[in-house]
Design a protein around this motif. Structure first.
Motif, PDB file in Angstrom:
ATOM      1  N   GLN A  31      31.121   8.174  11.229  1.00  0.00           N
ATOM      2  CA  GLN A  31      30.669   6.996  10.574  1.00  0.00           C
ATOM      3  C   GLN A  31      31.651   6.303  11.788  1.00  0.00           C
ATOM      4  O   GLN A  31      31.710   4.947  10.412  1.00  0.00           O
ATOM      5  CB  GLN A  31      30.343   6.973   9.597  1.00  0.00           C
ATOM      6  CG  GLN A  31      29.121   8.618   9.382  1.00  0.00           C
ATOM      7  CD  GLN A  31      27.898   8.067   9.696  1.00  0.00           C
ATOM      8  OE1 GLN A  31      27.306   6.522  10.019  1.00  0.00           O
ATOM      9  NE2 GLN A  31      27.775   8.522   9.877  1.00  0.00           N
ATOM     10  N   SER A  32      32.566   7.247  11.890  1.00  0.00           N
ATOM     11  CA  SER A  32      34.449   6.473  11.989  1.00  0.00           C
ATOM     12  C   SER A  32      33.526   4.513  13.057  1.00  0.00           C
ATOM     13  O   SER A  32      33.021   4.721  14.001  1.00  0.00           O
ATOM     14  CB  SER A  32      35.286   6.869  12.948  1.00  0.00           C
ATOM     15  OG  SER A  32      36.013   6.292  13.143  1.00  0.00           O
ATOM     16  N   ASN A  33      34.576   3.958  12.481  1.00  0.00           N
ATOM     17  CA  ASN A  33      34.803   2.374  13.797  1.00  0.00           C
ATOM     18  C   ASN A  33      35.458   1.639  14.074  1.00  0.00           C
ATOM     19  O   ASN A  33      35.466   1.221  14.824  1.00  0.00           O
ATOM     20  CB  ASN A  33      34.082   0.908  12.816  1.00  0.00           C
ATOM     21  CG  ASN A  33      32.455   1.739  12.458  1.00  0.00           C
ATOM     22  OD1 ASN A  33      31.614   1.822  12.545  1.00  0.00           O
ATOM     23  ND2 ASN A  33      32.502   1.189  10.591  1.00  0.00           N
ATOM     24  N   ASN A  34      36.384   3.070  14.020  1.00  0.00           N
ATOM     25  CA  ASN A  34      37.868   2.709  15.143  1.00  0.00           C
ATOM     26  C   ASN A  34      37.581   2.751  16.790  1.00  0.00           C
ATOM     27  O   ASN A  34      37.292   3.619  17.512  1.00  0.00           O
ATOM     28  CB  ASN A  34      38.441   4.769  15.307  1.00  0.00           C
ATOM     29  CG  ASN A  34      39.908   4.109  15.170  1.00  0.00           C
ATOM     30  OD1 ASN A  34      39.931   3.915  16.418  1.00  0.00           O
ATOM     31  ND2 ASN A  34      40.931   4.957  15.162  1.00  0.00           N
ATOM     32  N   LYS A  35      37.788   1.355  16.884  1.00  0.00           N
ATOM     33  CA  LYS A  35      37.016   1.059  18.296  1.00  0.00           C
ATOM     34  C   LYS A  35      38.044   1.335  18.923  1.00  0.00           C
ATOM     35  O   LYS A  35      37.808   1.759  20.495  1.00  0.00           O
ATOM     36  CB  LYS A  35      36.627  -0.481  18.561  1.00  0.00           C
ATOM     37  CG  LYS A  35      35.486  -0.498  18.067  1.00  0.00           C
ATOM     38  CD  LYS A  35      35.805  -2.925  17.856  1.00  0.00           C
ATOM     39  CE  LYS A  35      33.857  -2.811  16.571  1.00  0.00           C
ATOM     40  NZ  LYS A  35      34.214  -4.177  17.199  1.00  0.00           N
ATOM     41  N   GLU A  36      39.815   1.882  18.746  1.00  0.00           N
ATOM     42  CA  GLU A  36      40.440   1.922  19.777  1.00  0.00           C
ATOM     43  C   GLU A  36      40.262   3.444  20.216  1.00  0.00           C
ATOM     44  O   GLU A  36      40.340   4.129  21.128  1.00  0.00           O
ATOM     45  CB  GLU A  36      41.786   1.135  18.689  1.00  0.00           C
ATOM     46  CG  GLU A  36      42.516   0.522  19.196  1.00  0.00           C
ATOM     47  CD  GLU A  36      41.807  -0.504  17.960  1.00  0.00           C
ATOM     48  OE1 GLU A  36      41.290   0.714  16.999  1.00  0.00           O
ATOM     49  OE2 GLU A  36      41.356  -1.939  17.777  1.00  0.00           O
ATOM     50  N   LEU A  37      40.481   4.021  19.173  1.00  0.00           N
ATOM     51  CA  LEU A  37      39.529   6.299  19.018  1.00  0.00           C
ATOM     52  C   LEU A  37      38.393   6.209  19.899  1.00  0.00           C
ATOM     53  O   LEU A  37      38.954   7.152  21.218  1.00  0.00           O
ATOM     54  CB  LEU A  37      39.611   6.324  17.648  1.00  0.00           C
ATOM     55  CG  LEU A  37      39.868   7.991  18.040  1.00  0.00           C
ATOM     56  CD1 LEU A  37      41.205   8.601  18.216  1.00  0.00           C
ATOM     57  CD2 LEU A  37      39.486   8.649  16.553  1.00  0.00           C
ATOM     58  N   LEU A  38      37.498   5.302  20.271  1.00  0.00           N
ATOM     59  CA  LEU A  38      36.818   5.370  20.668  1.00  0.00           C
ATOM     60  C   LEU A  38      36.937   5.020  22.181  1.00  0.00           C
ATOM     61  O   LEU A  38      36.403   6.267  23.029  1.00  0.00           O
ATOM     62  CB  LEU A  38      35.251   4.932  20.444  1.00  0.00           C
ATOM     63  CG  LEU A  38      33.944   4.756  20.804  1.00  0.00           C
ATOM     64  CD1 LEU A  38      33.366   6.394  21.366  1.00  0.00           C
ATOM     65  CD2 LEU A  38      33.052   3.922  20.333  1.00  0.00           C
ATOM     66  N   SER A  39      37.276   4.103  22.155  1.00  0.00           N
ATOM     67  CA  SER A  39      37.490   3.627  23.919  1.00  0.00           C
ATOM     68  C   SER A  39      38.931   4.094  24.576  1.00  0.00           C
ATOM     69  O   SER A  39      38.349   4.688  25.813  1.00  0.00           O
ATOM     70  CB  SER A  39      38.330   1.906  23.687  1.00  0.00           C
ATOM     71  OG  SER A  39      38.279   1.607  25.293  1.00  0.00           O
ATOM     72  N   HIS A  40      39.403   5.005  23.872  1.00  0.00           N
ATOM     73  CA  HIS A  40      40.514   5.794  23.959  1.00  0.00           C
ATOM     74  C   HIS A  40      39.579   7.070  25.071  1.00  0.00           C
ATOM     75  O   HIS A  40      39.927   7.653  26.222  1.00  0.00           O
ATOM     76  CB  HIS A  40      41.540   6.984  23.437  1.00  0.00           C
ATOM     77  CG  HIS A  40      42.219   7.468  24.108  1.00  0.00           C
ATOM     78  ND1 HIS A  40      43.174   7.704  24.766  1.00  0.00           N
ATOM     79  CD2 HIS A  40      42.408   8.427  23.472  1.00  0.00           C
ATOM     80  CE1 HIS A  40      44.247   8.697  25.164  1.00  0.00           C
ATOM     81  NE2 HIS A  40      43.427   9.601  24.238  1.00  0.00           N
ATOM     82  N   GLU A  41      38.703   7.468  23.699  1.00  0.00           N
ATOM     83  CA  GLU A  41      37.906   8.936  24.152  1.00  0.00           C
ATOM     84  C   GLU A  41      37.139   8.894  25.628  1.00  0.00           C
ATOM     85  O   GLU A  41      36.410   9.203  26.379  1.00  0.00           O
ATOM     86  CB  GLU A  41      37.160   9.446  22.837  1.00  0.00           C
ATOM     87  CG  GLU A  41      37.984  10.199  22.004  1.00  0.00           C
ATOM     88  CD  GLU A  41      39.266  10.929  22.120  1.00  0.00           C
ATOM     89  OE1 GLU A  41      38.944  11.734  23.245  1.00  0.00           O
ATOM     90  OE2 GLU A  41      40.501  10.651  22.261  1.00  0.00           O
ATOM     91  N   LEU A  42      36.128   6.976  25.699  1.00  0.00           N
ATOM     92  CA  LEU A  42      35.350   7.772  26.553  1.00  0.00           C
ATOM     93  C   LEU A  42      36.430   7.135  27.670  1.00  0.00           C
ATOM     94  O   LEU A  42      35.525   7.130  29.063  1.00  0.00           O
ATOM     95  CB  LEU A  42      34.574   5.361  26.445  1.00  0.00           C
ATOM     96  CG  LEU A  42      34.031   6.116  25.014  1.00  0.00           C
ATOM     97  CD1 LEU A  42      32.962   4.682  24.942  1.00  0.00           C
ATOM     98  CD2 LEU A  42      33.054   7.536  25.421  1.00  0.00           C
TER      99      LEU A  42
END
Length: 231
Positions: free
Chosen positions: A135-146
């Protein structure tokens, strides 16, 4: 509690009947009584027969979460991916550099070489990718992984470009290119994580994003997974 300690305690509890029976075997063996030994062998046998499937099941779930399975996603789905797609299980790794809010992505290069065509594509594996909180909304972390996914797609396009540059493409040459570029892709992924410190170095993260996006645009003509080979 330390994960290794948990495993040790579990094994001690699980094998406690075995240890208890072993003491009886030693004691009765001195008296010439062989019956406890036969019972002990049976206990050992059934203990391992029960434990082995548990270990295999645990190893399988650690690799791929079949309890919450989602099939691998192709690159054209990248804009729809969120942390809800990160369904992998992580039993031991609880933090990254002391930070419990971490994630990791599993991406691969898949290929199929035919007589008149080659298919090369990048895949994101949801049930092998992990996030501390879906449920995380950490956009920076998601962007890094993508961007790990984007890097894989970048090398997929480089593979197709290199194949089409061959004058007379043979299967052996094509497979060598795929193998070489796959190794380069893994090295680039490690460099990306190291230099961005897993997204914590903001300036480096943004530099990589611009660079990868630019290269993907330059190789947009190789976006189609399948390329035709000239005779």
């Amino acid at each position: 509690m330390n994960d290794s300690l948990v495993i040790i305690i579990f094994l001690m509890i699980y094998f406690s009947p075995v240890l208890y029976q072993f003491r009886i075997v030693i004691k009765e063996n001195k008296r010439g009584n062989k019956i406890p030994l036969k019972r002990f062998k049976k206990i050992i046998k059934y203990s391992f027969l029960i434990l082995l499937p548990l270990i295999i099941g645990f190893a399988i779930l650690t690799h791929t979460n079949f309890l919450d399975y989602e099939k691998p996603q192709t690159y054209d789905k990248i804009d729809h991916l969120t942390f809800k797609n990160f369904r992998g299980l992580e039993f031991f790794k609880k933090s990254l550099y002391g930070n419990e809010k971490f994630a990791y992505v599993v991406v691969t290069i898949e290929s199929e070489v035919n007589d008149d065509s080659v298919t090369v594509k990048s895949l994101f594996h949801p049930s092998r990718s992990f996030v501390y909180n879906t449920q995380s909304n950490n956009k920076e972390l998601l962007s890094h992984e993508l961007y790990h996914f984007k890097i894989t797609e970048l090398y997929v396009r480089k593979i197709k470009q290199a194949i089409l540059e061959l004058k007379k493409p043979h299967k052996e040459e094509i497979e060598k290119i795929i193998q070489k570029k796959t190794i380069e892709e893994r090295e680039f992924q490690r460099k990306y994580d190291y230099e961005t410190f897993h997204s914590y170095v903001y300036s480096e993260q943004k530099k990589y994003e611009r660079n990868v996006d630019s290269l993907l645009n330059l190789l947009s003509e190789f976006e189609n997974p399948t390329i035709k080979l000239d005779d």
